[in-house]
Write a protein that holds these residues in place. Sequence first.
Motif, PDB file in Angstrom:
ATOM      1  N   ALA A 101       0.546  -1.389   0.149  1.00  0.00           N
ATOM      2  CA  ALA A 101       0.041   0.268  -0.317  1.00  0.00           C
ATOM      3  C   ALA A 101       0.849   0.799   0.149  1.00  0.00           C
ATOM      4  O   ALA A 101       0.632   2.302  -0.683  1.00  0.00           O
ATOM      5  CB  ALA A 101      -0.422  -0.081   1.023  1.00  0.00           C
ATOM      6  N   SER A 102       2.094   1.373   0.671  1.00  0.00           N
ATOM      7  CA  SER A 102       3.021   2.169   0.462  1.00  0.00           C
ATOM      8  C   SER A 102       3.567   2.771  -0.578  1.00  0.00           C
ATOM      9  O   SER A 102       3.901   3.792  -1.037  1.00  0.00           O
ATOM     10  CB  SER A 102       3.898   2.133   1.977  1.00  0.00           C
ATOM     11  N   LEU A 103       3.851   1.690  -1.427  1.00  0.00           N
ATOM     12  CA  LEU A 103       4.189   1.551  -2.761  1.00  0.00           C
ATOM     13  C   LEU A 103       3.035   2.415  -3.719  1.00  0.00           C
ATOM     14  O   LEU A 103       3.726   4.045  -4.121  1.00  0.00           O
ATOM     15  CB  LEU A 103       3.920   0.603  -3.593  1.00  0.00           C
ATOM     16  N   THR A 104       2.163   2.461  -3.202  1.00  0.00           N
ATOM     17  CA  THR A 104       0.337   2.721  -4.458  1.00  0.00           C
ATOM     18  C   THR A 104       1.053   4.514  -3.471  1.00  0.00           C
ATOM     19  O   THR A 104       0.312   5.037  -4.565  1.00  0.00           O
ATOM     20  CB  THR A 104      -0.867   2.289  -3.433  1.00  0.00           C
ATOM     21  N   ALA A 105       1.039   4.958  -2.608  1.00  0.00           N
ATOM     22  CA  ALA A 105       1.083   6.015  -2.327  1.00  0.00           C
ATOM     23  C   ALA A 105       1.939   6.763  -2.364  1.00  0.00           C
ATOM     24  O   ALA A 105       2.128   7.597  -2.963  1.00  0.00           O
ATOM     25  CB  ALA A 105       0.820   6.190  -0.469  1.00  0.00           C
ATOM     26  N   LEU A 106       3.185   5.845  -2.886  1.00  0.00           N
ATOM     27  CA  LEU A 106       4.207   6.929  -3.640  1.00  0.00           C
ATOM     28  C   LEU A 106       4.026   7.156  -4.962  1.00  0.00           C
ATOM     29  O   LEU A 106       4.464   8.069  -5.634  1.00  0.00           O
ATOM     30  CB  LEU A 106       5.082   5.767  -3.137  1.00  0.00           C
ATOM     31  N   ASP A 107       3.184   6.582  -5.289  1.00  0.00           N
ATOM     32  CA  ASP A 107       3.076   6.461  -6.672  1.00  0.00           C
ATOM     33  C   ASP A 107       1.856   7.918  -7.137  1.00  0.00           C
ATOM     34  O   ASP A 107       2.387   8.125  -7.771  1.00  0.00           O
ATOM     35  CB  ASP A 107       2.159   5.120  -7.512  1.00  0.00           C
ATOM     36  N   GLN A 108       1.289   8.310  -5.879  1.00  0.00           N
ATOM     37  CA  GLN A 108      -0.016   8.833  -6.342  1.00  0.00           C
ATOM     38  C   GLN A 108       0.725  10.436  -5.608  1.00  0.00           C
ATOM     39  O   GLN A 108       0.212  11.595  -5.801  1.00  0.00           O
ATOM     40  CB  GLN A 108      -0.595   8.820  -5.475  1.00  0.00           C
ATOM     41  N   VAL A 109       2.701  10.643  -4.862  1.00  0.00           N
ATOM     42  CA  VAL A 109       2.751  11.665  -4.950  1.00  0.00           C
ATOM     43  C   VAL A 109       4.007  12.326  -6.214  1.00  0.00           C
ATOM     44  O   VAL A 109       4.237  12.356  -7.213  1.00  0.00           O
ATOM     45  CB  VAL A 109       3.561  11.666  -4.222  1.00  0.00           C
ATOM     46  N   PRO A 110       2.916  13.593  -5.588  1.00  0.00           N
ATOM     47  CA  PRO A 110       3.770  14.762  -7.241  1.00  0.00           C
ATOM     48  C   PRO A 110       5.074  14.863  -7.079  1.00  0.00           C
ATOM     49  O   PRO A 110       5.771  14.825  -5.958  1.00  0.00           O
ATOM     50  CB  PRO A 110       3.212  16.293  -6.784  1.00  0.00           C
ATOM     51  N   PRO A 111       5.689  14.479  -8.622  1.00  0.00           N
ATOM     52  CA  PRO A 111       6.999  14.384  -8.487  1.00  0.00           C
ATOM     53  C   PRO A 111       7.706  15.633  -8.155  1.00  0.00           C
ATOM     54  O   PRO A 111       8.562  15.792  -9.628  1.00  0.00           O
ATOM     55  CB  PRO A 111       7.281  13.763  -9.856  1.00  0.00           C
ATOM     56  N   ARG A 112       7.936  16.393  -7.002  1.00  0.00           N
ATOM     57  CA  ARG A 112       8.517  17.946  -7.312  1.00  0.00           C
ATOM     58  C   ARG A 112      10.390  16.686  -7.266  1.00  0.00           C
ATOM     59  O   ARG A 112      10.714  18.438  -7.463  1.00  0.00           O
ATOM     60  CB  ARG A 112       8.422  18.590  -5.852  1.00  0.00           C
ATOM     61  N   TRP A 113       9.980  16.352  -6.970  1.00  0.00           N
ATOM     62  CA  TRP A 113      12.350  16.353  -7.032  1.00  0.00           C
ATOM     63  C   TRP A 113      12.660  16.140  -8.369  1.00  0.00           C
ATOM     64  O   TRP A 113      13.744  16.310  -8.527  1.00  0.00           O
ATOM     65  CB  TRP A 113      12.312  14.323  -6.044  1.00  0.00           C
ATOM     66  N   ARG A 114      11.881  15.907  -9.487  1.00  0.00           N
ATOM     67  CA  ARG A 114      12.392  16.786 -11.088  1.00  0.00           C
ATOM     68  C   ARG A 114      12.845  17.677 -10.695  1.00  0.00           C
ATOM     69  O   ARG A 114      13.493  18.333 -11.769  1.00  0.00           O
ATOM     70  CB  ARG A 114      10.320  16.004 -12.214  1.00  0.00           C
ATOM     71  N   ASP A 115      12.481  18.329  -9.944  1.00  0.00           N
ATOM     72  CA  ASP A 115      12.831  19.898 -10.272  1.00  0.00           C
ATOM     73  C   ASP A 115      14.573  20.234  -9.842  1.00  0.00           C
ATOM     74  O   ASP A 115      14.790  20.744 -10.064  1.00  0.00           O
ATOM     75  CB  ASP A 115      12.485  21.315  -9.361  1.00  0.00           C
ATOM     76  N   ASP A 116      15.121  18.888  -9.415  1.00  0.00           N
ATOM     77  CA  ASP A 116      16.274  18.474  -8.355  1.00  0.00           C
ATOM     78  C   ASP A 116      17.289  17.624  -9.154  1.00  0.00           C
ATOM     79  O   ASP A 116      17.116  17.113  -8.639  1.00  0.00           O
ATOM     80  CB  ASP A 116      16.195  18.412  -6.987  1.00  0.00           C
ATOM     81  N   PRO A 117      17.818  18.105 -10.385  1.00  0.00           N
ATOM     82  CA  PRO A 117      18.642  17.403 -11.611  1.00  0.00           C
ATOM     83  C   PRO A 117      19.413  16.800 -10.071  1.00  0.00           C
ATOM     84  O   PRO A 117      20.419  15.343 -10.356  1.00  0.00           O
ATOM     85  CB  PRO A 117      19.241  17.761 -12.066  1.00  0.00           C
ATOM     86  N   GLU A 118      20.561  17.022  -8.802  1.00  0.00           N
ATOM     87  CA  GLU A 118      21.173  16.883  -8.079  1.00  0.00           C
ATOM     88  C   GLU A 118      19.845  15.702  -6.816  1.00  0.00           C
ATOM     89  O   GLU A 118      21.089  14.729  -6.787  1.00  0.00           O
ATOM     90  CB  GLU A 118      21.634  17.010  -7.837  1.00  0.00           C
ATOM     91  N   GLU A 119      19.005  15.874  -6.935  1.00  0.00           N
ATOM     92  CA  GLU A 119      18.352  14.498  -5.971  1.00  0.00           C
ATOM     93  C   GLU A 119      18.117  13.633  -6.762  1.00  0.00           C
ATOM     94  O   GLU A 119      17.483  12.659  -6.156  1.00  0.00           O
ATOM     95  CB  GLU A 119      17.478  15.177  -5.257  1.00  0.00           C
TER      96      GLU A 119
END
Length: 154
Positions: free
Chosen positions: A66-84
């Motif tokens: 279920a936690s994998l499903t929850a992660l799939d729903q998170v908006p991908p804000r990390w894509r704004d940080d190419p180092e992260e």
Amino acid sequence: MNIPFLDNWLRRRSGEEEQQEPGGSHGAARERDPEHAAAVTELLSECELLRARAAQAGIELDDSPASLTALDQVPPRWRDDPEELPWLGNDAGLYLGTVIVRTVPGAHWHIWPGGQPVVRLASGREIRVVDSGLDWAVTGAPELSQVYAEAAEA
């Protein structure tokens, strides 16, 4: 992602010398040893960056499907940080592998001679979870829950 220190860490922890099987794979006997398997799972399950980002989004990573499903729903804000991005993708793959290893009967971590961790299913099929995590972090596909579902069915 290769983790070259992993074999040295495991040898120090278990007091064993490195053993190679014919064909270059590391000792299958070590993989079947419950203490060895637990040590590998513990090390690879840390996923500190992913756990921190998930907590910020209000998601508890409890090593469940279920936690994998929850992660799939998170908006991908990390894509704004190419180092992260690559670090988060690596963590996502290791977390995916952790969930599979802890919930799919017969699944276990296997470390290729070059240090690449994969999940080996009871059928013998190997899942390159780190590659899946990186793809998920960069493009959103495949979804982590989808990779899990395929592993659970195998």
